[in-house]
Design a protein around this motif. Structure first.
Motif, PDB file in Angstrom:
ATOM      1  N   PRO A 124      87.700  46.060  24.949  1.00 22.04           N
ATOM      2  CA  PRO A 124      87.007  47.351  24.976  1.00 22.04           C
ATOM      3  C   PRO A 124      87.946  48.507  24.630  1.00 22.04           C
ATOM      4  N   THR A 125      87.357  49.610  24.192  1.00 16.41           N
ATOM      5  CA  THR A 125      88.157  50.790  23.831  1.00 16.41           C
ATOM      6  C   THR A 125      88.791  51.448  25.047  1.00 16.41           C
ATOM      7  N   GLY A 126      88.181  51.247  26.214  1.00 15.09           N
ATOM      8  CA  GLY A 126      88.623  51.967  27.401  1.00 15.09           C
ATOM      9  C   GLY A 126      87.871  53.262  27.615  1.00 15.09           C
ATOM     10  N   GLY A 127      86.979  53.621  26.671  1.00 16.59           N
ATOM     11  CA  GLY A 127      86.154  54.820  26.811  1.00 16.59           C
ATOM     12  C   GLY A 127      84.709  54.443  27.068  1.00 16.59           C
ATOM     13  N   LEU A 128      83.925  55.403  27.490  1.00 17.40           N
ATOM     14  CA  LEU A 128      82.503  55.204  27.770  1.00 17.40           C
ATOM     15  C   LEU A 128      81.695  55.905  26.695  1.00 17.40           C
ATOM     16  N   LEU A 129      80.805  55.161  26.052  1.00 18.39           N
ATOM     17  CA  LEU A 129      80.048  55.708  24.938  1.00 18.39           C
ATOM     18  C   LEU A 129      78.941  56.651  25.399  1.00 18.39           C
ATOM     19  N   GLU A 130      78.599  57.574  24.515  1.00 17.11           N
ATOM     20  CA  GLU A 130      77.468  58.470  24.766  1.00 17.11           C
ATOM     21  C   GLU A 130      76.185  57.643  24.926  1.00 17.11           C
ATOM     22  N   PRO A 131      75.181  58.076  25.690  1.00 15.79           N
ATOM     23  CA  PRO A 131      75.101  59.371  26.343  1.00 15.79           C
ATOM     24  C   PRO A 131      75.769  59.446  27.722  1.00 15.79           C
ATOM     25  N   LEU A 132      76.181  58.313  28.285  1.00 12.98           N
ATOM     26  CA  LEU A 132      76.815  58.360  29.610  1.00 12.98           C
ATOM     27  C   LEU A 132      78.214  58.944  29.529  1.00 12.98           C
ATOM     28  N   GLY A 133      78.935  58.625  28.468  1.00  9.14           N
ATOM     29  CA  GLY A 133      80.307  59.097  28.314  1.00  9.14           C
ATOM     30  C   GLY A 133      80.430  60.099  27.189  1.00  9.14           C
ATOM     31  N   THR A 134      81.667  60.292  26.743  1.00 12.43           N
ATOM     32  CA  THR A 134      81.936  61.299  25.715  1.00 12.43           C
ATOM     33  C   THR A 134      82.320  60.687  24.373  1.00 12.43           C
ATOM     34  N   MET A 135      82.498  59.372  24.325  1.00 11.79           N
ATOM     35  CA  MET A 135      82.895  58.733  23.061  1.00 11.79           C
ATOM     36  C   MET A 135      81.665  58.463  22.205  1.00 11.79           C
ATOM     37  N   ILE A 714      86.991  54.129  32.650  1.00 12.95           N
ATOM     38  CA  ILE A 714      85.533  54.189  32.533  1.00 12.95           C
ATOM     39  C   ILE A 714      84.884  54.305  33.905  1.00 12.95           C
ATOM     40  N   GLY A 715      85.240  53.391  34.813  1.00 16.48           N
ATOM     41  CA  GLY A 715      84.630  53.411  36.140  1.00 16.48           C
ATOM     42  C   GLY A 715      84.902  54.705  36.878  1.00 16.48           C
TER      43      GLY A 715
END
Length: 820
Positions: A124-135, A714-715
């Motif tokens: 995984p990238t280590g980021g959270l994808l939109e819409p929950l995250g900013t990536m 992410i968490g």
């Protein structure tokens, strides 16, 4: 994002991949076993790797050490060696090294070990994808594409995309692999004890989606011990037409004398994996806690054997990240029609002005009313249809768990929307014109979509059922030529108005029957078109719907809030045995009576959002359904007659508690939880902006951090967002945080609760050190911990006060500690 003309949406079938030799080709056909290696992190930790050190950099600084570990696995019987590149994306590596250099060194290490196959590892990238995250989706895609190109250029034999918990992130990685390499793709998800990913994806949904996307092998890794993975693997085997792989952990971790140890020994592990192999798993290996002793037993287990042949049923299916629609026999699914601007003045205005709150309300109302799939159409010439569809797909998937039908006559708009869709959508539509077939079918194949075929061609819509069938047959034949199976195709025989084409109504039904009987595909009809220009349209529509079901209709497109439609659908589901034991019908209609001469409820007015029986407009309902846009007005109305704390304590908090209970029961998943929390935050913001000083009690402050040496957040980011939406002030210290900074923040802001996160077993020791420092410098503070490698026992061992198994639990803990 590249367009179709740039060559992205080109057909790549499973057998059109570059294989190193015939044995690997046999593995991809499910005719031979493949043994992967076990854990790299476990071996590195045993060799003395420092906590927090980036394992991937060892390929550059200690290639001999990495190669030695690989060689141990090769000597134990591993045929495929996974490169030490799990976290080797540009986001995680930063300035420490380039992606290309790390992959080149990692592939060289694996090759030097004598491995038969080198698997380029992508985590995984280590980021959270939109819409929950900013990536954004494109950002994730670009990170994965760089890794894919680097692995291919370095000489990897296959790609393994592993430990994914977000179906959309997995899709970004798979597309990056398909579009930047012709190497085989092995794709594995990771699941929790509840049998779903943290975003609510089940094994069946993952398998349906990845199978449609065309990965060569799919399965599960990490997550749990092998016995606990058995039901997850079973669900995938029932669904996947490609080979299935499993790489389990060696049970649960614990800390003994400062070292992480696992609960399942090699013999027990091998016995549990044997059960998976007996059921049909053909690619095996190990994950956290496993070492060459485990792999040696797995290799011996399958040596000289051949996987059993698997027969997999392939019914018509659609998925979102949380739900699947699977049709067998005469089962039916309702496609909600209300997000289509045709004939809807208010929706047209909402699309023009980007009033997406109106559109989301339509999605929520149809979901509550019992729709199984939502049609999404933004076909107005004066707006950017592609951009609008992309926005709507993301936002609707944030408030509704239903699969979507992407409805557009523009192939470029369709591609833009299905590319960022989490799951397996339905494309509406392709038709019998060669231009349409050539433009739409490659998109459906490339992105793993089901597709609706309209029975019209260059000569228009034919009048007879036989002629409609002939076009349908050409569409099905063309789809199969592109590698799209009949189980991914539905045919719409196109409903005409009875008021102007009266002779054709029976022919439409005849066409439906011919399509079902001769082609064996599913059928779709836009039901309400039949009554155009007639009075009491609801009666005409319901009668036609009944006749269409009898003729073989599977998926009517209709307004699910219309009572007459609902009655017909509910009744048909009893008659076709979809509603087993008539349980749903009895629950809905027992005790009700029909008034003589009464006319069923008409559809909602054209300009108003549809309403369901449960939609009472209350703050409770707005929060539970995630209607953030309506919360401002609703909260202001309540504040006119209630004081601020009364609104908070008697309306906002009870609604959030109810949402938490739904999440705990598995009725809600993280996207719905976050949407509800966002709606509550909108209410809190109104209260704060209207309150005088002292009117609103402070809920308290929380500090959150990912511990020293751990770059995964992410968490932690999800916990931060949820706590903020619950009204707490959150100090987010980021990732790789020094214990001294945590203590300093606690002391400066008089914080009573700290949340610590760790994903890597090698950094759990740092979590323990941070807690020790907090006990020494701030003894009154309470500490909650969470992360993929933690469990209640681990939490006790590191000295935490609470174990937060998910974000909802962190909110409950905050309420307990801070008394709010």
């Amino acid at each position: 994002m590249l367009a179709i003309t740039d060559g992205i949406a080109k057909v790549r079938n499973r057998d059109q991949v570059r294989t190193k030799d015939e044995y690997l080709a046999a593995v991809l056909r499910g005719e031979a076993y493949l043994v992967f290696d076990g854990a790299m992190g476990t071996m590195l930790q045993a060799s003395g790797m420092e906590a927090g050190e980036l394992p991937e950099l060892l390929c550059l600084t200690d290639p001999a050490g990495v190669t030695a570990i690989h060689r141990q696995y090769v000597e134990a019987g591993s045929q495929a060696i996974t490169t030490n590149t799990f976290g080797a994306n540009a986001r995680k590596l930063g300035d420490a090294a380039t992606v290309e250099d790390v992959f080149a060194a990692a592939v060289a290490c694996a090759r030097e070990s004598g491995a038969r196959y080198v698997a380029g590892d992508i985590g995984p990238t280590g980021g959270l994808l939109e819409p929950l995250g900013t990536m954004s989706f494109d950002e994730a895609y670009d990170l994965f594409a760089q890794e894919v190109r680097a692995a291919d250029a370095a000489g990897a034999d296959l790609l393994v995309i592993e430990t994914m918990a977000d179906l959309l992130e997995m899709k970004a990685a798979v597309l990056a692999a398909k579009e930047n390499s012709d190497l085989p793709i092995f794709a594995t998800m990771t699941f929790g004890e509840d049998g779903r990913t943290f975003l609510g994806t089940s094994p069946r949904i993952a398998a349906l989606t990845l199978d449609a996307l065309g990965v060569n092998v799919l399965g599960v890794n990490c997550s749990l011990g092998p016995s606990d993975l058995q039901p997850i693997v079973s669900a995938m085997l029932e669904t996947a037409t490609c080979p299935v792989m499993a790489q389990a952990n060696a049970g649960l971790p614990s800390v003994v004398d400062g070292h992480t140890v696992y609960s399942i020994m090699p013999d027990e592990y091998a016995n549990a994996v044997q059960a998976m192999v007996d059921e049909g798993v053909s690619v095996i290996g190990g994950c956290c806690g496993t070492n060459p002793d485990y792999i040696r037993q797995l290799a011996a287990m399958v040596e000289g054997n051949r996987p059993p042949h698997r027969e997999v049923e392939t019914p018509f299916s659609l998925t979102s990240a949380q739900n699947a629609v699977v049709l067998r026999g005469r089962e039916v699914a309702v496609i909600g029609e209300r997000i289509n601007p045709t004939g809807k003045k208010r929706l047209k205005e909402a699309l023009r002005t980007k009033d997406y709150n109106y559109v989301l309300n339509e999605a929520i109302s149809q979901t509550e009313a019992g729709a199984d799939v939502l049609d999404v159409n933004a076909g107005l010439p004066e707006i950017d249809e592609a951009a609008t569809l992309v926005t709507l797909v993301g936002q609707i998937q944030g408030v509704s768990g239903l699969p979507l039908q992407i409805d557009s006559a523009d192939p470029a708009a369709v591609e833009a929307a299905v590319r960022v869709y989490s799951g397996k959508p339905l494309i509406n539509s392709v038709n019998g014109k060669q231009e349409s077939l050539d433009a739409v079918l490659p998109v459906a194949k490339h992105y793993g979509c089901a597709v609706v075929g309209l029975t019209l061609d260059e000569n228009g819509i034919p009048p007879t059922g036989e002629e409609r069938f002939a076009i349908a047959a050409r569409i099905v034949e063309a789809a199969e030529a592109y590698g799209i199976p009949r189980s991914h195709v539905a045919i719409d025989c196109l409903v005409m108005a009875a008021s102007t084409n009266q002779q054709e109504v029976v022919e439409i039904l005849k066409g439906v029957t011919l399509v079902k009987e001769r082609l064996g595909v599913r059928t779709v009809l836009g039901v309400s078109n039949v009554s155009f220009g007639l009075p009491l349209r609801e009666i005409v529509n319901a009668t036609f719907l009944s006749a269409a079901f009898a003729a073989g209709l599977d998926m009517p497109i209709l307004n699910p809030m219309a009572t007459r439609y609902k009655e017909v659908v509910d009744t048909w589901r009893v008659l076709c045995a979809q509603d087993e034991g008539a349980a749903g019908y009895i629950a809905e209609y027992a005790g009700k009576t029909l008034d003589a001469g009464a006319v069923a409820q008409a559809p909602a007015a054209e300009g108003a959002p549809g309403s369901s029986a449960e939609d009472d407009g209350s703050i409770r309902h707005l929060i539970i359904t995630g209607r953030k846009g309506d919360m401002v007005q609703a909260t202001q109305a309540l504040l006119a007659d209630h004081d601020a704390m009364e609104v908070i304590n008697e309306h906002l908090i009870p609604a959030l508690d109810e949402v938490g209970a739904l999440f705990e029961k598995g009725t809600f998943f993280l996207p719905q939880l976050m949407a509800s929390a966002e709606a509550a935050k909108a209410g809190f913001d109104v209260i704060r902006s209207n309150a005088s000083e002292g009117d609103v009690d402070e809920k308290g402050s929380v500090a959150v951090a990912t511990v020293k040496g751990d770059i995964h957040d992410i968490g932690k980011n999800i916990v931060r967002m949820l706590l903020e939406n619950y009204g707490y002030r959150v100090y987010d210290l980021g990732r790789d945080v020094d214990p001294e900074l945590i203590v300093q923040t606690v002391q400066e802001h008089d914080i009573k609760l700290v949340g610590l996160s760790a994903l890597m077993t090698t950094t759990v020791h740092n979590m323990e050190e941070a807690i020790k420092l907090l006990r020494e410098k701030a003894p009154d503070v309470k500490v909650m911990v969470g992360g993929a490698v933690l469990n209640p026992e681990y939490a006790r061992m590191v000295g935490a006060d609470f174990y937060a198994k998910d974000a909802a639990e962190s909110a409950r803990i905050a309420g307990e500690v801070l008394g709010s």
